[in-house]
Design an enzyme around this catalytic site. Structure first.
Site, short mmCIF file in Angstrom:
data_model
loop_
_atom_site.label_atom_id
_atom_site.label_comp_id
_atom_site.label_asym_id
_atom_site.label_seq_id
_atom_site.Cartn_x
_atom_site.Cartn_y
_atom_site.Cartn_z
N SER A 15 0.82 -1.20 0.00
CA SER A 15 0.00 0.00 0.00
C SER A 15 0.86 1.26 0.00
O SER A 15 2.03 1.21 0.33
CB SER A 15 -0.90 0.03 1.24
OG SER A 15 -1.80 -1.05 1.20
N CYS A 16 0.22 2.36 -0.33
CA CYS A 16 0.85 3.69 -0.32
C CYS A 16 1.53 3.93 1.02
O CYS A 16 0.94 3.63 2.04
CB CYS A 16 -0.23 4.74 -0.56
SG CYS A 16 0.35 6.42 -0.37
N PRO A 17 2.73 4.48 1.08
CA PRO A 17 3.54 4.96 -0.03
C PRO A 17 4.61 3.96 -0.48
O PRO A 17 5.54 4.34 -1.17
CB PRO A 17 4.23 6.17 0.61
CG PRO A 17 4.52 5.72 2.01
CD PRO A 17 3.37 4.81 2.39
#
Lengths: 77, 176
Positions: A15-17
């Site tokens: 997932s981000c980042p």
């Protein structure tokens, strides 16, 4: 004929980042002009890779889908 | 594979103006898990984007820089009381809401692991690897009785508000 890909990053599930952060870390090992391939499943990564290439000056040479993931090929500045 | 013409993700003006802000300054004031997380996410992302990134840790934000093994910080009883009521360290952060005596953060960390979201501690390591400057605020260190020995390795020299504002003059500045 496509140029040789120097390194492939499997960022699927992350997932981000992390997709961008891990790409930024990995691209440091490449020489200018070399290609890195990134595979990510985070839907946000489509916009993020584009934005990242714009700001860093690395070139997004390919964008598509492969192995049920988004696929990005980036040429190091 | 052919390049797809996906929707343009970056607004056109960004292409022209992106070089304006090459610096990011984050003022990390909060020590809540749900604020430290975005501090770390934005710092790593900024550094990954090639921005010269600095985090200025002040007040409760300082406690996330305390080494994991250090439970009590401070010289006098008032300073010690602060650490006793709120255990310092990146692994012991509380949620700003729905803390439920620690059950909230546990659930949040569990969810994050499931979704492969990096923990604040992992992100801090990545931030250091990417060259993010971690700068403690001298005044609040003194106020809260925190010493360099209490805190993790790799921090910059503690500075004051003036040095921080000077750094922030030509930067995107976030107060979190």
């Amino acid at each position: 004929m496509s140029a040789q890909i120097t390194r492939t990053l499997d960022l699927k599930g992350l997932s981000c980042p992390l997709p961008i952060v891990k790409t930024a870390q990995a691209i440091r090992e490449l020489r200018s002009g070399e290609l890195i391939e990134a595979l990510a499943t985070d839907p946000g990564s489509v916009a993020d890779f584009e934005a990242w290439c714009t700001t860093t000056g690395n070139e997004l040479v390919e964008r598509g889908e492969a192995d049920e993931a988004f696929r990005f090929v980036i040429r190091k500045k | 594979m052919a390049v797809q013409e996906a929707e343009l993700a970056v607004p056109a003006h960004v292409h022209e103006e992106h070089s304006k802000h090459k610096k990011l300054v984050i003022i990390a004031w909060s020590g809540d898990l749900d604020k430290v997380w975005p501090q770390m996410i934005l710092a790593t992302t900024g550094a990954a984007m090639g921005m010269q990134t600095t985090i200025f840790f002040t007040f409760w934000g300082l406690f996330s820089l305390v080494k994991d093994g250090v439970h009590i910080t401070g010289e006098n009883w008032m300073q010690k009381m602060v650490a006793m009521m709120d255990r310092p360290g990146m692994e012991h952060l509380k949620l700003g809401k729905m803390n439920f005596a620690g059950a909230g953060p546990k659930m949040m960390r569990h969810l994050a692991k499931e979704h492969k979201v990096a923990s604040p501690g992992e992100l801090l390591e990545m931030a250091q690897d990417l060259g993010v400057r971690l700068v403690p605020c001298q005044m609040t260190m003194d106020l809260l009785g925190l010493t360099r020995e209490d805190m993790i390795e790799g921090l910059g020299e503690p500075v004051g508000a003036t040095a921080m504002l000077l750094e922030a003059q030509d930067a995107i500045t976030l107060f979190i």
